[in-house]
Design a protein around this motif. Sequence first.
Motif, mmCIF file in Angstrom:
data_model
loop_
_atom_site.group_PDB
_atom_site.id
_atom_site.type_symbol
_atom_site.label_atom_id
_atom_site.label_comp_id
_atom_site.label_asym_id
_atom_site.label_seq_id
_atom_site.Cartn_x
_atom_site.Cartn_y
_atom_site.Cartn_z
ATOM 1 N N LYS A 1 0.952 -1.248 0.049
ATOM 2 C CA LYS A 1 0.065 0.041 0.106
ATOM 3 C C LYS A 1 0.832 1.266 0.154
ATOM 4 O O LYS A 1 0.358 2.435 -0.429
ATOM 5 N N ILE A 2 2.213 1.241 0.471
ATOM 6 C CA ILE A 2 2.975 2.384 0.329
ATOM 7 C C ILE A 2 3.709 2.611 -1.095
ATOM 8 O O ILE A 2 4.330 3.662 -1.234
ATOM 9 N N MET A 3 3.486 1.705 -1.860
ATOM 10 C CA MET A 3 4.470 1.628 -2.999
ATOM 11 C C MET A 3 3.944 2.644 -4.086
ATOM 12 O O MET A 3 4.490 3.345 -4.936
ATOM 13 N N PRO A 4 2.680 2.954 -4.333
ATOM 14 C CA PRO A 4 2.184 4.110 -5.326
ATOM 15 C C PRO A 4 2.613 5.152 -4.616
ATOM 16 O O PRO A 4 2.893 5.887 -5.646
ATOM 17 N N GLU A 5 2.400 5.581 -3.634
ATOM 18 C CA GLU A 5 3.118 7.095 -3.068
ATOM 19 C C GLU A 5 4.647 7.094 -3.583
ATOM 20 O O GLU A 5 5.112 8.030 -3.787
ATOM 21 N N ARG A 6 5.274 6.070 -3.024
ATOM 22 C CA ARG A 6 6.861 5.818 -3.354
ATOM 23 C C ARG A 6 7.161 5.988 -5.150
ATOM 24 O O ARG A 6 8.083 6.621 -5.574
ATOM 25 N N ALA A 7 6.012 5.339 -5.754
ATOM 26 C CA ALA A 7 6.319 5.569 -7.420
ATOM 27 C C ALA A 7 6.202 7.053 -7.803
ATOM 28 O O ALA A 7 6.923 7.228 -8.847
ATOM 29 N N LEU A 8 5.322 7.748 -7.008
ATOM 30 C CA LEU A 8 5.404 9.166 -7.481
ATOM 31 C C LEU A 8 6.572 9.908 -7.271
ATOM 32 O O LEU A 8 6.895 10.874 -7.992
ATOM 33 N N LYS A 9 7.417 9.553 -6.451
ATOM 34 C CA LYS A 9 8.452 10.353 -5.906
ATOM 35 C C LYS A 9 9.990 9.835 -6.712
ATOM 36 O O LYS A 9 11.003 10.462 -6.360
ATOM 37 N N CYS A 10 9.817 8.695 -7.148
ATOM 38 C CA CYS A 10 11.023 8.098 -8.005
ATOM 39 C C CYS A 10 11.069 7.989 -9.359
ATOM 40 O O CYS A 10 9.986 8.312 -10.034
ATOM 41 N N HIS A 11 12.015 8.098 -9.946
ATOM 42 C CA HIS A 11 11.893 7.888 -11.729
ATOM 43 C C HIS A 11 13.036 6.945 -12.040
ATOM 44 O O HIS A 11 13.956 6.233 -11.198
ATOM 45 N N GLY A 12 13.174 6.668 -13.245
ATOM 46 C CA GLY A 12 13.850 5.623 -14.234
ATOM 47 C C GLY A 12 13.955 4.285 -13.469
ATOM 48 O O GLY A 12 13.073 3.552 -13.288
ATOM 49 N N GLU A 13 15.423 3.784 -13.003
ATOM 50 C CA GLU A 13 15.413 2.590 -12.610
ATOM 51 C C GLU A 13 15.174 2.191 -11.397
ATOM 52 O O GLU A 13 14.526 1.054 -11.095
ATOM 53 N N GLU A 14 15.043 3.163 -10.421
ATOM 54 C CA GLU A 14 14.501 3.059 -9.251
ATOM 55 C C GLU A 14 12.777 2.869 -9.348
ATOM 56 O O GLU A 14 12.481 1.826 -8.503
ATOM 57 N N ARG A 15 12.110 3.517 -10.398
ATOM 58 C CA ARG A 15 10.822 3.260 -10.453
ATOM 59 C C ARG A 15 10.444 1.796 -11.177
ATOM 60 O O ARG A 15 9.409 1.094 -10.492
ATOM 61 N N LYS A 16 11.526 1.402 -11.935
ATOM 62 C CA LYS A 16 11.361 0.250 -12.437
ATOM 63 C C LYS A 16 11.502 -0.973 -11.518
ATOM 64 O O LYS A 16 10.538 -2.030 -11.369
ATOM 65 N N ARG A 17 12.244 -0.755 -10.578
ATOM 66 C CA ARG A 17 12.600 -1.679 -9.565
ATOM 67 C C ARG A 17 11.342 -1.878 -8.628
ATOM 68 O O ARG A 17 10.914 -2.883 -8.238
ATOM 69 N N LEU A 18 11.043 -0.561 -8.350
ATOM 70 C CA LEU A 18 9.805 -0.641 -7.629
ATOM 71 C C LEU A 18 8.430 -1.288 -8.212
ATOM 72 O O LEU A 18 7.751 -1.999 -7.369
ATOM 73 N N VAL A 19 8.318 -1.273 -9.432
ATOM 74 C CA VAL A 19 7.399 -1.598 -10.112
ATOM 75 C C VAL A 19 7.340 -3.022 -10.283
ATOM 76 O O VAL A 19 6.425 -3.958 -10.088
ATOM 77 N N ARG A 20 8.718 -3.671 -10.424
ATOM 78 C CA ARG A 20 9.005 -4.924 -10.333
ATOM 79 C C ARG A 20 8.673 -5.972 -8.967
ATOM 80 O O ARG A 20 7.956 -6.880 -8.686
ATOM 81 N N THR A 21 8.871 -5.111 -7.923
ATOM 82 C CA THR A 21 8.820 -5.375 -6.728
ATOM 83 C C THR A 21 7.282 -5.493 -6.338
ATOM 84 O O THR A 21 6.600 -6.527 -5.511
#
Length: 227
Positions: free
Chosen positions: A21-41
Amino acid sequence: MSSEEFEKLHEMYQSLYEELKIMPERALKCHGEERKRLVRTFDERQGEAEEVLEGMEEELRAAPSTYRNAMSTKLRMYRRDMGKLQRDMKSAAPGSGSSSQAGEGSHHGIYASQNQQSTHQQSQRTLLLQGLDSLNHASQSIERSQRIAAETDQIGTDIIEELGGQREQLDRTRNRLVDTGENLSRSRKILRAMSRRLVTNKLLLAVIIIMELAILGAVVYLKFFRR
């Protein structure tokens, strides 16, 4: 809840949901590879949550009717929450693109590139859950077998003790019969001796009577007939 397994799955889902539940909010604050890793997770944790929900549905089908309504309500709520998280993540993931259309295309590209890997991981986790389920069933079967063996051993012990008591009773009965037989033998000997004595006494009595009659006859003869 009616099932210990359902409770375990409930705890697993809560742990995964708290992480998701905390990942969508984190996705708004990150970019590039970090966002991709977050999406994979997110994809991985979502797959795990789906497997847990499927396991809860299986427990629901096997649960007693008195518990099904509460369990079904929880499952519907969990499905609804997962759907909302997916929508939030889809909205948050493409936020760094040059335009909303480009961002959306990037978002779908990321999900498409991870689909095969997530499917493989989900398949492995499914196999792992099935293996754990089989292991649990085997453990339960072993526990039941141990309980049955312990009960059988106790029954056998009780039977042996009962047979031992019956053997002691039979030994005592046999000893009493032996004593009774000896007493009967002594009684027969006494009766035979008494019988012989009775016959002897009768013979002696008959001889005495005969002798008394002879004497009486002699006296009568001498007194009245012989002058």
